[in-house]
Design a protein around this motif. Structure first.
Motif, PDB file in Angstrom:
ATOM      1  N   GLY A 246       4.552   1.238 -15.091  1.00  0.00           N
ATOM      2  CA  GLY A 246       3.044   1.752 -14.898  1.00  0.00           C
ATOM      3  C   GLY A 246       2.420   1.744 -15.994  1.00  0.00           C
ATOM      4  N   ARG A 247       2.403   2.668 -16.686  1.00  0.00           N
ATOM      5  CA  ARG A 247       1.507   2.835 -18.031  1.00  0.00           C
ATOM      6  C   ARG A 247       1.438   1.778 -18.629  1.00  0.00           C
ATOM      7  NH1 ARG A 247       3.944   9.132 -18.820  1.00  0.00           N
ATOM      8  NH2 ARG A 247       5.491   7.703 -18.143  1.00  0.00           N
ATOM      9  N   ALA A 248       2.695   1.420 -19.127  1.00  0.00           N
ATOM     10  CA  ALA A 248       2.702   0.226 -20.141  1.00  0.00           C
ATOM     11  C   ALA A 248       1.998  -1.128 -19.847  1.00  0.00           C
ATOM     12  CB  ALA A 248       4.203  -0.193 -20.514  1.00  0.00           C
TER      13      ALA A 248
ATOM     14  N   ILE B 187      13.943   0.028 -10.395  1.00  0.00           N
ATOM     15  CA  ILE B 187      14.196   1.380 -11.246  1.00  0.00           C
ATOM     16  C   ILE B 187      12.436   1.141 -11.846  1.00  0.00           C
ATOM     17  CG2 ILE B 187      14.541  -0.130 -13.249  1.00  0.00           C
ATOM     18  CD1 ILE B 187      16.608   2.370 -14.142  1.00  0.00           C
ATOM     19  N   ASN B 188      12.159   2.737 -12.119  1.00  0.00           N
ATOM     20  CA  ASN B 188      10.761   3.085 -12.698  1.00  0.00           C
ATOM     21  C   ASN B 188      10.902   4.272 -13.617  1.00  0.00           C
ATOM     22  OD1 ASN B 188       8.310   5.082 -11.710  1.00  0.00           O
ATOM     23  ND2 ASN B 188       7.709   3.329 -12.869  1.00  0.00           N
ATOM     24  N   GLY B 189      10.137   4.161 -14.563  1.00  0.00           N
ATOM     25  CA  GLY B 189       9.980   5.369 -15.627  1.00  0.00           C
ATOM     26  C   GLY B 189      10.250   4.847 -16.849  1.00  0.00           C
ATOM     27  N   GLY B 190       9.203   5.206 -17.796  1.00  0.00           N
ATOM     28  CA  GLY B 190       9.379   4.673 -19.431  1.00  0.00           C
ATOM     29  C   GLY B 190       9.710   3.404 -19.920  1.00  0.00           C
ATOM     30  N   ILE B 191       9.486   2.400 -18.757  1.00  0.00           N
ATOM     31  CA  ILE B 191       9.869   0.991 -19.203  1.00  0.00           C
ATOM     32  C   ILE B 191       8.546   0.418 -19.848  1.00  0.00           C
ATOM     33  CG2 ILE B 191      10.358  -1.227 -18.238  1.00  0.00           C
ATOM     34  CD1 ILE B 191      11.670   0.233 -15.794  1.00  0.00           C
TER      35      ILE B 191
ATOM     36  N   ILE C 260       0.957  -1.179   0.126  1.00  0.00           N
ATOM     37  CA  ILE C 260      -0.052  -0.042  -0.118  1.00  0.00           C
ATOM     38  C   ILE C 260       1.035   1.310   0.163  1.00  0.00           C
ATOM     39  CG2 ILE C 260      -0.262   0.155   2.612  1.00  0.00           C
ATOM     40  CD1 ILE C 260      -3.118   1.056   1.939  1.00  0.00           C
ATOM     41  N   GLN C 261       0.423   2.228  -0.724  1.00  0.00           N
ATOM     42  CA  GLN C 261       1.209   3.404  -0.768  1.00  0.00           C
ATOM     43  C   GLN C 261       0.657   4.474  -0.025  1.00  0.00           C
ATOM     44  OE1 GLN C 261       1.799   6.478  -3.943  1.00  0.00           O
ATOM     45  NE2 GLN C 261       3.937   5.918  -4.051  1.00  0.00           N
ATOM     46  N   LEU C 262       1.290   5.097   0.942  1.00  0.00           N
ATOM     47  CA  LEU C 262       0.754   6.173   1.673  1.00  0.00           C
ATOM     48  C   LEU C 262       1.497   7.472   1.308  1.00  0.00           C
ATOM     49  CD1 LEU C 262       0.906   4.539   5.398  1.00  0.00           C
ATOM     50  CD2 LEU C 262      -1.159   4.969   4.115  1.00  0.00           C
TER      51      LEU C 262
HETATM   52  C1  LIG Z   1      -2.766   8.149 -13.932  1.00  0.00           C
HETATM   53  C2  LIG Z   1      -1.418   8.086 -12.846  1.00  0.00           C
HETATM   54  C3  LIG Z   1      -1.536   8.105 -11.696  1.00  0.00           C
HETATM   55  C4  LIG Z   1      -0.360   7.873 -10.669  1.00  0.00           C
HETATM   56  N1  LIG Z   1      -0.574   7.862  -9.563  1.00  0.00           N
HETATM   57  C5  LIG Z   1       0.462   7.421  -8.731  1.00  0.00           C
HETATM   58  C6  LIG Z   1       0.380   7.477  -7.266  1.00  0.00           C
HETATM   59  O1  LIG Z   1      -0.649   7.429  -6.807  1.00  0.00           O
HETATM   60  N2  LIG Z   1       1.721   7.384  -6.482  1.00  0.00           N
HETATM   61  C7  LIG Z   1       2.873   7.180  -7.159  1.00  0.00           C
HETATM   62  O2  LIG Z   1       4.048   7.066  -6.403  1.00  0.00           O
HETATM   63  N3  LIG Z   1       3.099   7.498  -8.519  1.00  0.00           N
HETATM   64  C8  LIG Z   1       1.901   7.436  -9.265  1.00  0.00           C
HETATM   65  N4  LIG Z   1       2.268   7.605 -10.635  1.00  0.00           N
HETATM   66  C9  LIG Z   1       3.411   7.622 -11.200  1.00  0.00           C
HETATM   67  C10 LIG Z   1       3.659   6.139 -11.635  1.00  0.00           C
HETATM   68  O3  LIG Z   1       3.636   5.323 -10.355  1.00  0.00           O
HETATM   69  C11 LIG Z   1       4.986   6.134 -12.260  1.00  0.00           C
HETATM   70  O4  LIG Z   1       6.137   6.500 -11.402  1.00  0.00           O
HETATM   71  C12 LIG Z   1       5.071   6.907 -13.572  1.00  0.00           C
HETATM   72  O5  LIG Z   1       3.932   6.642 -14.330  1.00  0.00           O
HETATM   73  C13 LIG Z   1       6.532   6.363 -14.321  1.00  0.00           C
HETATM   74  O6  LIG Z   1       6.117   5.132 -14.661  1.00  0.00           O
HETATM   75  P1  LIG Z   1       5.787   4.380 -16.227  1.00  0.00           P
HETATM   76  O7  LIG Z   1       6.501   5.505 -17.105  1.00  0.00           O
HETATM   77  O8  LIG Z   1       6.041   3.063 -16.100  1.00  0.00           O
HETATM   78  O9  LIG Z   1       4.444   4.783 -16.349  1.00  0.00           O
HETATM   79  C14 LIG Z   1       0.836   7.718 -11.545  1.00  0.00           C
HETATM   80  C15 LIG Z   1       1.341   7.687 -12.840  1.00  0.00           C
HETATM   81  C16 LIG Z   1      -0.069   7.666 -13.631  1.00  0.00           C
HETATM   82  C17 LIG Z   1      -0.007   7.740 -15.109  1.00  0.00           C
END
Ligand SMILES: Cc1cc2nc3c(=O)[nH]c(=O)nc-3n(C[C@H](O)[C@H](O)[C@H](O)COP(=O)(O)O)c2cc1C
Length: 322
Positions: free
Chosen positions: A228-230, A205-209, A64-66
């Motif tokens: 995330g998005r992918a 690592i996160n972002g753009g994967i 869970i993220q707080l």
């Molecule tokens: C619609 C949306 C909602 C997001 N909400 C959160 C969130 O609640 N908590 C968080 O840490 N990051 C949030 N993020 C960021 C993602 O966790 C992630 O860091 C970001 O999208 C980059 O990863 P990606 O390129 O794989 O999508 C959100 C991203 C999107 C697209």
């Protein structure tokens, strides 16, 4: 403390990774580690919105993220989350939205590593499940690797071991949260360097994967990837995690199987008072790349419009190619 496998994680995404989406993702991969959307401590404690903590037992492992920076609130919420049965608690130090900044949490906390360390050590001391942090590389014009190094050096004194790094800066003024996910450049090399400098930490690592090929490259350099998005746009790609990285069979064979199991779930959850449209929208990505992807999505919109699955189940199945 129970060891958790975070080689593959799905990112927390507000309005997206709710309990229904996580159920869907779990049908597709048993190994992927799931996270809830961010939940602000204030809404739990003062809004008494404890229903936000509900999740399906099938979702494990799930963190869970707080969002928050008030130590006693974070302690109270952490205890509650542990009681609810979550496997991990993650602190959001990456969200750049104005609302979150006003509440003094999210990405602006990267400028206050001592406070972040204090929050995390108190959270960790109040529960027996692991506590982790998700942060950016830096904030605004703090572009140097040294900023990230200094942040991690201080925060790790809290005793936490798991750092999830969204590999771009957060810009607090002038960019919307959406722009903040696209415009600041990705600097994966900073995250790789972090793993070299702090080999004892678990670095995700996160972002753009975009896919499992990208993931495989990152996994040569860090402990885990977070998508995330992918993963939301094309959830079925998670199916290959098990065969490709664990030498196990996939959890599921076909999209049709996922659809049918998920629709059974939707029907059960409607009885429990959950909203059909919120559950159905997570299926949009299931047909990604298929011949009839557009018709499948239009059919979902029809289900949402009719507020009923009746008569549509078979039509939906027929629109998936396998
Ligand atoms: C619609 C949306 C909602 C997001 N909400 C959160 C969130 O609640 N908590 C968080 O840490 N990051 C949030 N993020 C960021 C993602 O966790 C992630 O860091 C970001 O999208 C980059 O990863 P990606 O390129 O794989 O999508 C959100 C991203 C999107 C697209």
């Amino acid at each position: 403390m129970k060891a958790l496998d975070r080689k593959f994680c799905v990112a927390p995404m507000m309005q997206y990774t709710d309990m229904h989406d996580r159920f869907l993702l779990r049908l597709i991969s048993k190994k992927v580690f799931l996270y809830t959307e961010m939940i602000a401590t204030g809404s739990l404690i003062y809004g008494k919105c404890f229903d936000q903590l509900e999740f399906n037992k099938e979702e494990h492992p799930v963190g869970i993220q707080l969002g928050g920076s008030n130590v006693s609130d974070l302690i109270e919420c952490s205890k509650k989350c542990e009681q609810f049965g979550y496997d991990e608690i993650n602190l959001n130090v990456g969200c750049p939205s104005d609302r979150v900044q006003k509440g003094k949490f999210g990405a602006c906390l990267m400028l206050e590593p001592n406070l972040v360390a204090e929050c995390l050590s108190n959270m960790q001391n109040s529960v027996s499940i692991p506590v982790s942090v998700k942060c950016r590389l830096g904030i605004d014009d703090n572009e140097d690797y040294e900023f990230l190094y200094n942040f991690v050096s201080i925060v790790k004194e809290s005793g936490i071991k798991v750092f999830i790094i969204h590999a771009r800066n957060g810009i607090l003024k002038g960019l919307s949260p959406r722009q903040n996910r696209n415009i600041p450049p990705l600097k994966y090399d900073y995250v790789y360097r972090l793993k070299k400098d702090f080999p004892d930490l678990e670095i995700i690592i996160n972002g753009g994967i975009k896919n499992l090929d990208d993931s495989s490259n990152h996994l040569n350099k860090v402990d885990g990837v977070m998508i995330g998005r992918a993963a939301y746009d094309n959830p079925f790609m998670l199916k290959d995690i098990e065969p490709r990285f664990y030498k196990l069979d996939s959890s599921i064979n076909s999209k049709k199987e996922v659809l049918n199991l998920y629709l059974e779930y939707v029907e059960r959850q409607i009885q429990n008072g959950h909203n059909l449209s919120r559950m159905m929208k997570h299926l949009f990505g299931l047909s990604r790349g298929d011949k009839y992807a557009k018709s499948f999505r239009i059919k979902i919109l029809e289900v949402i419009r009719d507020n009923s699955l009746k008569n549509h189940k078979n039509e939906l199945e027929d629109l998936l190619v396998y």
